[in-house]
Design an enzyme around this catalytic site. Sequence first.
Site, PDB file in Angstrom:
ATOM      1  N   GLY A 106       0.812  -1.223   0.000  1.00 19.05           N
ATOM      2  CA  GLY A 106       0.000   0.000   0.000  1.00 19.05           C
ATOM      3  C   GLY A 106       0.836   1.259   0.000  1.00 19.05           C
ATOM      4  N   CYS A 107       1.891   1.268   0.793  1.00 13.30           N
ATOM      5  CA  CYS A 107       2.729   2.466   0.903  1.00 13.30           C
ATOM      6  C   CYS A 107       3.500   2.723  -0.380  1.00 13.30           C
ATOM      7  CB  CYS A 107       3.676   2.337   2.089  1.00 13.30           C
ATOM      8  SG  CYS A 107       2.786   2.197   3.655  1.00 13.30           S
TER       9      CYS A 107
END
Length: 181
Positions: free
Chosen positions: A70-71
Amino acid sequence: SHLHHTPQHAHTPNPRPLSSPPRLPTMLQVGDAAPDITLPDQTGTPVTLSSFKGSRNVVLYFYPKDNTTGCTAQACAFRDAEPDFAALDAEVIGVSGDKDHSTFVEKNALTFKVLSDAKGEARKAFQVPNSMWILPGRVTYVIDKKGVIRSIFNSQLQFARHIYEAKAALVAAAAADEPTE
């Protein structure tokens, strides 16, 4: 002798009226002055938030950790949207607790500053809540040229929406700041 007894604080009304809970689990609100922070970027150079005051808007986004799915997706989405942010006179700055961002930045060809908040000082100053009780929160703050918070977007899972919300806030802020004829 003085034997007169006065009840101490017999009934003191609560000095602060009860208010509805804030919409976001953060105590900083839109319209507040952004806290000033100084943290090292991916090259180790200290970056002070207030140094952008008077010259650039800032999109300051806190994320949990380098090299997670996600990051990485979020960082690449901010990277790809950088021309849009530049057109809106905004500096994108990422912040996480990782001590060294150089590999993450290089691997993903990131073109913006990524700050190391290893001691959690900026996260604390901006009152970024944990999400799901344990994960460091994913929150984006849009700060105008006066150093005032114009938008706060908090979502652990909607990575791309952080970029959309930041752009929308910058467009709205620019429109609001336009002198009316």
